[in-house]
Enzyme design. Structure first.
Site, PDB file in Angstrom:
ATOM      1  N   GLU A 115      -0.350   0.351  -5.511  1.00 57.93           N
ATOM      2  CA  GLU A 115      -1.230   1.420  -5.042  1.00 57.93           C
ATOM      3  C   GLU A 115      -2.510   1.418  -5.876  1.00 57.93           C
ATOM      4  O   GLU A 115      -2.457   1.502  -7.096  1.00 57.93           O
ATOM      5  CB  GLU A 115      -0.542   2.782  -5.140  1.00 57.93           C
ATOM      6  CG  GLU A 115      -1.399   3.942  -4.695  1.00 57.93           C
ATOM      7  CD  GLU A 115      -1.995   3.751  -3.303  1.00 57.93           C
ATOM      8  OE1 GLU A 115      -3.225   3.921  -3.170  1.00 57.93           O
ATOM      9  OE2 GLU A 115      -1.242   3.412  -2.365  1.00 57.93           O
TER      10      GLU A 115
ATOM     11  N   ASP B 282       1.044  -2.124   4.823  1.00 63.05           N
ATOM     12  CA  ASP B 282       0.635  -0.897   5.519  1.00 63.05           C
ATOM     13  C   ASP B 282      -0.749  -0.452   5.037  1.00 63.05           C
ATOM     14  O   ASP B 282      -0.893   0.602   4.425  1.00 63.05           O
ATOM     15  CB  ASP B 282       1.702   0.185   5.244  1.00 63.05           C
ATOM     16  CG  ASP B 282       1.387   1.515   5.881  1.00 63.05           C
ATOM     17  OD1 ASP B 282       0.558   1.547   6.806  1.00 63.05           O
ATOM     18  OD2 ASP B 282       1.953   2.531   5.443  1.00 63.05           O
TER      19      ASP B 282
ATOM     20  N   SER C 273       6.832   5.943   2.246  1.00 66.08           N
ATOM     21  CA  SER C 273       7.706   4.783   2.457  1.00 66.08           C
ATOM     22  C   SER C 273       8.589   4.488   1.247  1.00 66.08           C
ATOM     23  O   SER C 273       9.799   4.256   1.397  1.00 66.08           O
ATOM     24  CB  SER C 273       6.881   3.551   2.821  1.00 66.08           C
ATOM     25  OG  SER C 273       6.127   3.774   3.989  1.00 66.08           O
TER      26      SER C 273
ATOM     27  N   HIS D  36       0.868  -1.183   0.000  1.00 68.61           N
ATOM     28  CA  HIS D  36       0.000   0.000   0.000  1.00 68.61           C
ATOM     29  C   HIS D  36       0.899   1.225   0.000  1.00 68.61           C
ATOM     30  O   HIS D  36       1.135   1.847   1.037  1.00 68.61           O
ATOM     31  CB  HIS D  36      -0.927   0.000   1.216  1.00 68.61           C
ATOM     32  CG  HIS D  36      -1.850  -1.186   1.279  1.00 68.61           C
ATOM     33  ND1 HIS D  36      -1.423  -2.447   1.657  1.00 68.61           N
ATOM     34  CD2 HIS D  36      -3.174  -1.303   1.001  1.00 68.61           C
ATOM     35  CE1 HIS D  36      -2.452  -3.288   1.624  1.00 68.61           C
ATOM     36  NE2 HIS D  36      -3.518  -2.621   1.221  1.00 68.61           N
TER      37      HIS D  36
END
Length: 284
Positions: free
Chosen positions: A123, A169, A105, A42
């Site tokens: 994503e 995440d 990140s 993510h």
């Protein structure tokens, strides 16, 4: 789930813990000369402006990276983290000492990627996918995919490198995310048992979070480490009271470094009656 935008929360105390630990994992992994893959389920956008409407609406970064930005007594692990945020600000043309930008990140990893390492980024949010793709346009070591990250993780392992760091995440906006995340990690581990898995988790409802972590504990997977910071006690009221990283196969000495880090963060980011935990939930 697709309504979630991390820009509202970029640089908050949970990001501090997540990204500081992620950088320590990368540094420990890079003590070996062998390449590895970083898989992010993510990924979000490449970076975040702390002066835009998302960050300013919540101001969460002020109680996270904002409290560390000018500190001169940081332990080495946190110096590395704050230094990376400074580098990102400088790379975005910020020639002042003001905190204006925060890296996502993948951007943290990108700053430390070696020539033979690579990234696989997932994503689903349309806008963030476009921003992420633009950020890494032309980067041969980076694959950006608009795909469900949990499915993408299972498809991406085992990697050719046979070494990998996986960050999971999710937003956890949907209750079923908790069970789906645990199931995906267990499936991925069965295909790639030597990978380092970093699961970021929030504590909004303690029982819900512990049910997910309990499923991982009971899976038969060895070497599971909890790294958690609570800024206030658990509560039935709305809002996140704690966040943590559940690490499978942590590199050697990560527990010691995490303890040093959390001792400092507890002093400076605690709100009221918070606590920290670095515990081996499953040993060798």
């Amino acid at each position: 789930m697709l309504s979630y935008r991390h820009g509202f929360h970029a640089g908050n105390y949970a990001d501090v813990l997540k990204h500081a630990i992620l950088l320590q994992v990368l540094e420990l992994m890079q003590k070996k000369d062998k390449p590895f893959v970083y898989i992010d389920t993510h990924s979000g956008a490449g970076g975040y402006s702390l002066s835009d409407e998302f960050a300013q609406k919540t101001g969460e970064y002020r109680d996270g990276i904002g409290k560390l930005w000018t500190k001169t007594d940081l332990p080495e692990s946190l110096k590395h983290y704050v230094g990376a945020v400074r580098h990102f600000n400088e790379g975005n043309g910020n020639d002042t000492d003001e905190l204006l930008w925060y890296p996502g990140s993948p951007a943290f990893v990108d700053m430390h990627l070696r020539n033979d390492d690579r990234m696989v980024l997932h994503e689903l949010h349309g806008t963030d996918f476009e921003l992420l793709s633009e950020y890494f346009e032309g980067a041969k070591q980076v694959q950006v995919t608009k795909w469900d990250g949990l499915s993408g993780l299972i498809a991406a392992v085992p990697p050719l490198e046979r070494r990998g760091v996986v960050l999971i995440d999710p937003s956890f906006e949907i209750k079923t995310d908790y069970e789906a995340v645990a199931d995906a990690i267990i499936k991925a581990y069965r295909k790639f048992a030597t990978g380092v898995y970093l699961l970021w988790y929030p504590v909004v409802n303690r029982a819900q979070t512990e049910a997910m972590l309990g499923k991982l504990k009971d899976s038969g997977i060895r070497r599971q480490l909890r790294i958690e910071q609570a800024i206030k006690p658990d509560s039935d009221e709305f809002g996140m009271t704690a966040a943590g990283l559940w690490v499978i196969n942590p590199p050697w000495q990560l527990d010691t470094l995490a303890t040093e880090m959390l001792d400092y963060l507890q002093q400076h980011l605690n709100v009221e009656g918070g606590s920290v935990r670095v515990e081996w939930e499953v040993g060798e």
